[in-house]
Design a protein around this motif. Structure first.
Motif, PDB file in Angstrom:
ATOM      1  N   MET A 176      60.209 -83.607  35.417  1.00 42.20           N
ATOM      2  CA  MET A 176      59.007 -84.104  34.739  1.00 42.20           C
ATOM      3  C   MET A 176      59.222 -84.006  33.234  1.00 42.20           C
ATOM      4  O   MET A 176      59.702 -82.968  32.742  1.00 42.20           O
ATOM      5  CB  MET A 176      57.782 -83.267  35.148  1.00 42.20           C
ATOM      6  CG  MET A 176      56.480 -83.721  34.463  1.00 42.20           C
ATOM      7  SD  MET A 176      55.079 -82.703  34.965  1.00 42.20           S
ATOM      8  CE  MET A 176      54.982 -83.157  36.692  1.00 42.20           C
ATOM      9  N   LYS A 177      58.820 -85.080  32.531  1.00 36.38           N
ATOM     10  CA  LYS A 177      59.002 -85.098  31.093  1.00 36.38           C
ATOM     11  C   LYS A 177      58.032 -84.142  30.411  1.00 36.38           C
ATOM     12  O   LYS A 177      56.902 -83.954  30.860  1.00 36.38           O
ATOM     13  CB  LYS A 177      58.793 -86.512  30.542  1.00 36.38           C
ATOM     14  CG  LYS A 177      59.905 -87.489  30.906  1.00 36.38           C
ATOM     15  CD  LYS A 177      59.643 -88.834  30.265  1.00 36.38           C
ATOM     16  CE  LYS A 177      60.745 -89.827  30.623  1.00 36.38           C
ATOM     17  NZ  LYS A 177      60.490 -91.154  30.019  1.00 36.38           N
ATOM     18  N   LYS A 178      58.488 -83.598  29.296  1.00 40.58           N
ATOM     19  CA  LYS A 178      57.659 -82.759  28.449  1.00 40.58           C
ATOM     20  C   LYS A 178      57.544 -83.450  27.098  1.00 40.58           C
ATOM     21  O   LYS A 178      58.543 -83.910  26.532  1.00 40.58           O
ATOM     22  CB  LYS A 178      58.280 -81.363  28.274  1.00 40.58           C
ATOM     23  CG  LYS A 178      58.342 -80.550  29.561  1.00 40.58           C
ATOM     24  CD  LYS A 178      56.953 -80.123  30.013  1.00 40.58           C
ATOM     25  CE  LYS A 178      57.037 -79.214  31.237  1.00 40.58           C
ATOM     26  NZ  LYS A 178      55.704 -78.711  31.643  1.00 40.58           N
ATOM     27  N   TYR A 179      56.320 -83.511  26.588  1.00 42.23           N
ATOM     28  CA  TYR A 179      56.060 -84.264  25.378  1.00 42.23           C
ATOM     29  C   TYR A 179      55.661 -83.309  24.245  1.00 42.23           C
ATOM     30  O   TYR A 179      55.031 -82.274  24.465  1.00 42.23           O
ATOM     31  CB  TYR A 179      54.951 -85.296  25.606  1.00 42.23           C
ATOM     32  CG  TYR A 179      55.259 -86.293  26.687  1.00 42.23           C
ATOM     33  CD1 TYR A 179      55.856 -87.507  26.381  1.00 42.23           C
ATOM     34  CD2 TYR A 179      54.958 -86.021  28.028  1.00 42.23           C
ATOM     35  CE1 TYR A 179      56.151 -88.432  27.381  1.00 42.23           C
ATOM     36  CE2 TYR A 179      55.252 -86.932  29.031  1.00 42.23           C
ATOM     37  CZ  TYR A 179      55.859 -88.136  28.700  1.00 42.23           C
ATOM     38  OH  TYR A 179      56.156 -89.029  29.674  1.00 42.23           O
TER      39      TYR A 179
ATOM     40  N   ASP B 147      52.886 -81.402  29.515  1.00 43.26           N
ATOM     41  CA  ASP B 147      53.048 -82.413  30.565  1.00 43.26           C
ATOM     42  C   ASP B 147      51.892 -83.413  30.471  1.00 43.26           C
ATOM     43  O   ASP B 147      51.028 -83.321  29.583  1.00 43.26           O
ATOM     44  CB  ASP B 147      53.104 -81.752  31.945  1.00 43.26           C
ATOM     45  CG  ASP B 147      51.897 -80.872  32.218  1.00 43.26           C
ATOM     46  OD1 ASP B 147      50.860 -81.078  31.544  1.00 43.26           O
ATOM     47  OD2 ASP B 147      51.985 -79.983  33.086  1.00 43.26           O
ATOM     48  N   LEU B 148      51.822 -84.374  31.396  1.00 47.30           N
ATOM     49  CA  LEU B 148      50.802 -85.429  31.314  1.00 47.30           C
ATOM     50  C   LEU B 148      49.388 -84.861  31.410  1.00 47.30           C
ATOM     51  O   LEU B 148      48.463 -85.309  30.714  1.00 47.30           O
ATOM     52  CB  LEU B 148      51.041 -86.467  32.413  1.00 47.30           C
ATOM     53  CG  LEU B 148      52.260 -87.387  32.207  1.00 47.30           C
ATOM     54  CD1 LEU B 148      52.464 -88.286  33.417  1.00 47.30           C
ATOM     55  CD2 LEU B 148      52.079 -88.218  30.942  1.00 47.30           C
TER      56      LEU B 148
ATOM     57  N   GLU C  32      48.343 -81.914  30.540  1.00 48.77           N
ATOM     58  CA  GLU C  32      48.000 -81.236  29.295  1.00 48.77           C
ATOM     59  C   GLU C  32      47.742 -82.239  28.178  1.00 48.77           C
ATOM     60  O   GLU C  32      46.866 -82.049  27.321  1.00 48.77           O
ATOM     61  CB  GLU C  32      49.125 -80.268  28.919  1.00 48.77           C
ATOM     62  CG  GLU C  32      49.225 -79.082  29.872  1.00 48.77           C
ATOM     63  CD  GLU C  32      50.450 -78.232  29.603  1.00 48.77           C
ATOM     64  OE1 GLU C  32      50.425 -77.026  29.889  1.00 48.77           O
ATOM     65  OE2 GLU C  32      51.463 -78.796  29.089  1.00 48.77           O
TER      66      GLU C  32
END
Length: 249
Positions: free
Chosen positions: A1-4, A17-18, A20
């Motif tokens: 999962m991507k972290k932004y 994450d999405l 958040e």
């Protein structure tokens, strides 16, 4: 999962994450970055974030303009490209990296120069200590050599004086031997005469005179023998001195 990661124009925060991000209520103009992106982008430029973007309706106006005026277009461009300290984000990072490289280069140069100065100072100190040690060693060797020369000169002086004393003693001894030898010959002649002469003397007088002359002969003989023994010893000592001088010229 991507972290932004998000950026507010001053500092970054994250990773999120999405779920958040949705709680953060980001808009289309919020700067976003995740691992793999070459640079920051706005949230509106990322497809997977379209579903969580907070929609901000435009202000209500009685007449909808047919076209967006130029100032509003510039404001939109500015919102899409946020500035940091008055500079575009990309320009700011380029300037920041460039300044960091300059500062790092200056610091590295200062450290290298300090190390070079410390190294030269240590080398100079070592050279001074080595030079001082060599000078001390040289001075010690000179003192030793001077002491050896003094001892040698003193030994030569003593030997010379002793040789002169031996030669003088041998000369004196030779004179005494000649003198005692002469007296011995005279005493022997007196003994012959005393043994042959008999007139006007009693037998006792003749015996006493002969005994006295024989005592003189014995005394002279002993003196001559003593002088000869002394001369032999002095001669041996003189030979040793001469041999030592030949061995140590």
């Amino acid at each position: 999962m991507k972290k932004y990661y998000l950026h507010n124009g001053v500092e970054s925060s994250g990773p999120f994450d999405l779920a958040e991000l949705q709680m953060k209520q980001i808009t289309a103009t919020t700067p976003v970055w995740f691992s793999g992106m070459p640079d920051w982008k706005t949230a509106g430029e990322i497809d997977e974030l379209q579903s969580i973007l907070k929609v901000i309706p435009p202000p209500f106006k009685s007449e909808v303009p047919k076209s967006i005026p130029e100032p509003q277009q510039e404001e939109k461009i500015e919102e899409e490209n946020p500035k940091i300290m008055g500079l575009n984000k990309s320009t700011f990072y380029i300037v920041f990296i460039f300044v960091s490289l300059i500062i790092g280069s200056v610091i590295l140069t200062i450290i290298q120069e300090k190390r070079r100065l410390d190294f030269e100072e240590k080398n100079d100190k070592t050279e001074r200590e080595n030079l001082q040690f060599e000078l001390q060693e040289k001075e010690i060797q000179q003192q030793k050599q001077l002491l050896i020369e003094q001892q040698k000169q003193e030994a030569e002086r003593i030997t010379k004086e002793r040789r002169a004393a031996i030669n003088a003693k041998l000369s004196e001894n030779q004179v005494k031997q000649i003198e005692y030898q002469t007296r011995l010959e005279e005493a022997k002649n007196k003994l012959v005469k005393a043994s042959e002469f008999q007139f006007f003397r009693t037998a006792d007088e003749r015996t006493r005179e002969i005994n006295a002359i024989q005592a003189e002969i014995t005394s002279y003989t002993n003196e001559i023998q003593s002088l000869e023994n002394e001369a032999n010893q002095l001669g041996l000592e003189l030979e040793k001195i001469q041999l030592k001088e030949r061995q140590n010229p």
